[in-house]
Design a protein around this motif. Structure first.
Motif, PDB file in Angstrom:
ATOM      1  N   ARG A 299       6.729  15.884 -16.176  1.00 44.25           N
ATOM      2  CA  ARG A 299       5.258  15.954 -16.187  1.00 44.25           C
ATOM      3  C   ARG A 299       4.744  16.984 -17.188  1.00 44.25           C
ATOM      4  NH1 ARG A 299       2.868  13.897 -11.265  1.00 44.25           N
ATOM      5  NH2 ARG A 299       4.459  13.358  -9.729  1.00 44.25           N
ATOM      6  N   GLY A 300       5.643  17.839 -17.670  1.00 45.06           N
ATOM      7  CA  GLY A 300       5.230  18.899 -18.576  1.00 45.06           C
ATOM      8  C   GLY A 300       4.707  20.130 -17.875  1.00 45.06           C
ATOM      9  N   TRP A 301       4.947  20.229 -16.557  1.00 42.02           N
ATOM     10  CA  TRP A 301       4.482  21.396 -15.808  1.00 42.02           C
ATOM     11  C   TRP A 301       5.356  22.624 -16.077  1.00 42.02           C
ATOM     12  CZ3 TRP A 301       2.797  19.987 -10.127  1.00 42.02           C
ATOM     13  CH2 TRP A 301       1.794  19.004 -10.188  1.00 42.02           C
ATOM     14  N   LEU A 302       6.662  22.411 -16.243  1.00 46.72           N
ATOM     15  CA  LEU A 302       7.619  23.478 -16.522  1.00 46.72           C
ATOM     16  C   LEU A 302       8.541  23.045 -17.642  1.00 46.72           C
ATOM     17  CD1 LEU A 302       9.001  24.622 -13.012  1.00 46.72           C
ATOM     18  CD2 LEU A 302       7.345  25.838 -14.425  1.00 46.72           C
ATOM     19  N   THR A 303       9.106  24.014 -18.339  1.00 48.43           N
ATOM     20  CA  THR A 303      10.209  23.702 -19.248  1.00 48.43           C
ATOM     21  C   THR A 303      11.499  23.665 -18.428  1.00 48.43           C
ATOM     22  OG1 THR A 303      10.755  26.001 -19.758  1.00 48.43           O
ATOM     23  CG2 THR A 303       9.030  24.946 -21.092  1.00 48.43           C
ATOM     24  N   ARG A 304      12.521  23.039 -18.983  1.00 47.08           N
ATOM     25  CA  ARG A 304      13.797  22.974 -18.247  1.00 47.08           C
ATOM     26  C   ARG A 304      14.404  24.368 -18.096  1.00 47.08           C
ATOM     27  NH1 ARG A 304      15.353  18.532 -20.082  1.00 47.08           N
ATOM     28  NH2 ARG A 304      14.766  17.329 -18.249  1.00 47.08           N
ATOM     29  N   VAL A 305      14.218  25.236 -19.067  1.00 48.36           N
ATOM     30  CA  VAL A 305      14.730  26.611 -18.964  1.00 48.36           C
ATOM     31  C   VAL A 305      14.060  27.340 -17.798  1.00 48.36           C
ATOM     32  CG1 VAL A 305      14.824  28.861 -20.105  1.00 48.36           C
ATOM     33  CG2 VAL A 305      15.337  26.780 -21.400  1.00 48.36           C
ATOM     34  N   GLU A 306      12.750  27.173 -17.651  1.00 44.87           N
ATOM     35  CA  GLU A 306      12.037  27.804 -16.537  1.00 44.87           C
ATOM     36  C   GLU A 306      12.531  27.262 -15.196  1.00 44.87           C
ATOM     37  OE1 GLU A 306       7.671  28.795 -18.532  1.00 44.87           O
ATOM     38  OE2 GLU A 306       8.108  26.773 -17.814  1.00 44.87           O
ATOM     39  N   LEU A 307      12.818  25.952 -15.149  1.00 47.38           N
ATOM     40  CA  LEU A 307      13.326  25.359 -13.918  1.00 47.38           C
ATOM     41  C   LEU A 307      14.714  25.901 -13.582  1.00 47.38           C
ATOM     42  CD1 LEU A 307      13.138  23.400 -11.570  1.00 47.38           C
ATOM     43  CD2 LEU A 307      13.972  21.586 -13.092  1.00 47.38           C
ATOM     44  N   ILE A 308      15.565  26.027 -14.592  1.00 42.84           N
ATOM     45  CA  ILE A 308      16.914  26.580 -14.371  1.00 42.84           C
ATOM     46  C   ILE A 308      16.824  28.009 -13.844  1.00 42.84           C
ATOM     47  CG2 ILE A 308      19.039  27.319 -15.540  1.00 42.84           C
ATOM     48  CD1 ILE A 308      18.684  24.859 -17.372  1.00 42.84           C
ATOM     49  N   ASP A 309      15.922  28.800 -14.404  1.00 40.61           N
ATOM     50  CA  ASP A 309      15.732  30.172 -13.910  1.00 40.61           C
ATOM     51  C   ASP A 309      15.294  30.164 -12.442  1.00 40.61           C
ATOM     52  OD1 ASP A 309      16.453  31.370 -16.272  1.00 40.61           O
ATOM     53  OD2 ASP A 309      14.399  31.607 -17.014  1.00 40.61           O
ATOM     54  N   ALA A 310      14.405  29.238 -12.087  1.00 43.88           N
ATOM     55  CA  ALA A 310      13.930  29.148 -10.708  1.00 43.88           C
ATOM     56  C   ALA A 310      15.057  28.773  -9.756  1.00 43.88           C
ATOM     57  CB  ALA A 310      12.800  28.121 -10.611  1.00 43.88           C
ATOM     58  N   ILE A 311      15.882  27.809 -10.157  1.00 41.34           N
ATOM     59  CA  ILE A 311      17.026  27.406  -9.332  1.00 41.34           C
ATOM     60  C   ILE A 311      18.002  28.575  -9.179  1.00 41.34           C
ATOM     61  CG2 ILE A 311      19.040  25.886  -9.196  1.00 41.34           C
ATOM     62  CD1 ILE A 311      16.515  24.412  -8.570  1.00 41.34           C
ATOM     63  N   ALA A 312      18.192  29.340 -10.250  1.00 39.66           N
ATOM     64  CA  ALA A 312      19.086  30.504 -10.199  1.00 39.66           C
ATOM     65  C   ALA A 312      18.614  31.506  -9.162  1.00 39.66           C
ATOM     66  CB  ALA A 312      19.174  31.160 -11.572  1.00 39.66           C
ATOM     67  N   VAL A 313      17.304  31.718  -9.084  1.00 44.64           N
ATOM     68  CA  VAL A 313      16.754  32.643  -8.088  1.00 44.64           C
ATOM     69  C   VAL A 313      17.124  32.178  -6.680  1.00 44.64           C
ATOM     70  CG1 VAL A 313      14.609  33.444  -7.029  1.00 44.64           C
ATOM     71  CG2 VAL A 313      14.859  33.485  -9.503  1.00 44.64           C
ATOM     72  N   GLY A 314      16.980  30.868  -6.419  1.00 47.72           N
ATOM     73  CA  GLY A 314      17.327  30.334  -5.115  1.00 47.72           C
ATOM     74  C   GLY A 314      18.789  30.509  -4.763  1.00 47.72           C
ATOM     75  N   GLN A 315      19.656  30.586  -5.776  1.00 52.02           N
ATOM     76  CA  GLN A 315      21.087  30.713  -5.534  1.00 52.02           C
ATOM     77  C   GLN A 315      21.490  32.137  -5.156  1.00 52.02           C
ATOM     78  OE1 GLN A 315      23.232  28.196  -5.466  1.00 52.02           O
ATOM     79  NE2 GLN A 315      21.778  26.636  -6.117  1.00 52.02           N
ATOM     80  N   PHE A 316      20.800  33.146  -5.706  1.00 47.65           N
ATOM     81  CA  PHE A 316      21.314  34.490  -5.461  1.00 47.65           C
ATOM     82  C   PHE A 316      20.503  35.319  -4.460  1.00 47.65           C
ATOM     83  CE2 PHE A 316      18.190  36.945  -7.688  1.00 47.65           C
ATOM     84  CZ  PHE A 316      17.965  36.411  -8.953  1.00 47.65           C
ATOM     85  N   ILE A 317      19.472  34.723  -3.874  1.00 48.07           N
ATOM     86  CA  ILE A 317      18.782  35.450  -2.796  1.00 48.07           C
ATOM     87  C   ILE A 317      19.259  34.905  -1.451  1.00 48.07           C
ATOM     88  CG2 ILE A 317      16.734  35.890  -4.195  1.00 48.07           C
ATOM     89  CD1 ILE A 317      15.351  33.683  -2.559  1.00 48.07           C
ATOM     90  N   PRO A 318      19.082  35.664  -0.358  1.00 47.79           N
ATOM     91  CA  PRO A 318      19.499  35.161   0.959  1.00 47.79           C
ATOM     92  C   PRO A 318      18.578  34.043   1.432  1.00 47.79           C
ATOM     93  CG  PRO A 318      18.308  37.219   1.186  1.00 47.79           C
ATOM     94  CD  PRO A 318      18.503  37.012  -0.293  1.00 47.79           C
ATOM     95  N   GLY A 319      19.043  33.327   2.445  1.00 44.65           N
ATOM     96  CA  GLY A 319      18.214  32.286   3.032  1.00 44.65           C
ATOM     97  C   GLY A 319      18.328  30.956   2.307  1.00 44.65           C
ATOM     98  N   PRO A 320      17.430  30.018   2.624  1.00 46.65           N
ATOM     99  CA  PRO A 320      17.536  28.663   2.081  1.00 46.65           C
ATOM    100  C   PRO A 320      17.245  28.594   0.592  1.00 46.65           C
ATOM    101  CG  PRO A 320      15.492  28.925   3.296  1.00 46.65           C
ATOM    102  CD  PRO A 320      16.294  30.179   3.535  1.00 46.65           C
ATOM    103  N   VAL A 321      18.016  27.751  -0.122  1.00 47.40           N
ATOM    104  CA  VAL A 321      17.824  27.600  -1.560  1.00 47.40           C
ATOM    105  C   VAL A 321      16.464  26.979  -1.866  1.00 47.40           C
ATOM    106  CG1 VAL A 321      18.834  25.297  -1.760  1.00 47.40           C
ATOM    107  CG2 VAL A 321      19.007  26.878  -3.685  1.00 47.40           C
TER     108      VAL A 321
END
Length: 374
Positions: free
Chosen positions: A236-258
């Motif tokens: 949709r052009g809302w995010l770049t793929r790099v920004e999305l990868i960074d967001a997914i990375a955050v979900g991986q290294f914090i506690p709780g649900p991804v």
């Protein structure tokens, strides 16, 4: 708030602060808290919850918290448990999203994550052993478990494997015992609609609807979440793929649900209102699914045919956890540092009564020391 609700809030808030390592690790820590320590339910019933949770959309470990809260304190307990578990991840993720938007990069946490990952392997192994002893009741169920383990290691979709195991077990045991039981109708509540949104701008309400759709149809791991969000946001052009990868990375290294990744992305798209909208949207379906499903689980056990189905699904769920453990071990224990932390974690889990939370903390400190100084 009554004592049971306070206990539910306390247990799942604590888990929300320290539950690293993905759904298998979260469920392992949950089993230690609600079955071994507090005896809220039997291990058999905990297995039933795992089996049924794997068959509905949404984050498995978060839905398990809701089931456990429901069992301890009713419908209010369901909501208290889910919110308490999600809350720490959402707050941490929102803070990281703010820093990311303001500073353009994420804090350096890799040394701590390096130590946490091998430490959780022992926690998962302990849960697989304890749950496996309850799930593997017969030779036939052992064979079903081995088939699911093999299929999972070869990349077969876990929901397909679980459903296939359930149907195979149900038919086999039905004909083996020549039972003529009537089936009390029960169909897991599955929602697979598409909303067909055409958005002209990124407002909080638009963010909410997109994440509500994802939460309602999401099965599988964080990698599946990445695929959904890539289709919904990047195209949709809302995010770049790099920004999305960074967001997914955050979900991986914090506690709780991804799925707390949604908080990060929502903030990127529409500030704090967007973070709130995305978080609410992606988790809301899970609360509704569990609210509808939970009362049916004891009824399933009363039907012989559904009991056969559930027994097979339960052993399949343990097999999937074992497959996750084997894959994680292969991916995580790559050098002597990882081996050392994994062995220390195993020693603490199997030879002492140290809480899994302390094992997580010890692993993170060891990771920092070994990466920084050796």
């Amino acid at each position: 708030m009554n004592n049971n609700l306070k206990e539910v809030a306390s247990v799942f808030f604590k888990l929300g602060c320290f539950a690293f390592g993905g759904p298998a690790a979260h469920i392992a820590m949950m089993e230690d808290e609600v079955v071994t320590k507090r005896k809220w339910m039997t291990r058999d019933y905990f297995l039933d919850l795992i089996g049924t949770t794997n068959l509905i959309p949404g984050p498995n470990s978060t839905e398990m918290t809701m089931h456990c809260g429901y069992e301890r304190a009713g419908k209010k307990g369901l909501f208290v448990a889910g919110i308490a578990f999600i809350f720490p991840a959402v707050i941490i993720t929102a803070l990281l999203a703010y820093l990311y938007v303001e500073c353009g990069k994420l804090p350096e946490v890799e040394p701590f994550v390096f130590g946490i990952k091998p430490a959780v392997l022992a926690i998962i192994a302990s849960a697989v052993l304890k749950l496996g002893k309850k799930a593997v009741k017969t030779i036939e169920l052992t064979i079903i478990g081995l088939l699911v383990l093999t299929a999972s290691l070869f990349g077969v979709n876990e929901v397909f494997a679980l459903l296939s195991a359930g149907i195979l077990g149900m038919l086999y045991f039905y004909f083996k015992n020549k039972v003529s039981a009537s089936l009390n109708s029960f169909y897991p509540f599955l929602l697979s609609s598409t909303l067909g949104l055409t958005l002209s701008k990124i407002s909080a309400i638009n963010v909410f609807w997109v994440f509500l759709k994802v939460g309602a149809i999401l099965y599988g791991s964080g990698y599946v979440l990445f695929a959904y969000l890539d289709a919904e946001l990047v195209t949709r052009g809302w995010l770049t793929r790099v920004e999305l990868i960074d967001a997914i990375a955050v979900g991986q290294f914090i506690p709780g649900p991804v799925l707390s990744t949604s908080t990060f992305i929502g903030y990127q798209l529409s500030g704090f209102p967007g973070a709130l909208a995305a978080t609410t949207g992606i988790f809301l379906p899970s609360f509704l699914f569990v609210l509808i499903l939970n009362p049916f689980i004891p009824k399933m056990r009363k039907s012989k045919l559904l009991r056969y189905f559930l027994d097979a699904v339960n052993v399949a769920a343990v097999a999937v956890m074992l497959a996750v453990l084997l894959v994680m071990t292969k991916e995580i224990v790559l050098d002597w540092k990882g081996v050392v932390i994994a062995l220390i974690g195993a020693l603490l889990v199997f030879k002492t009564k140290v809480s899994p939370i302390w094992i997580i903390i010890i692993g993170s400190v060891l990771g920092f020391v070994l990466v920084r100084f050796l």
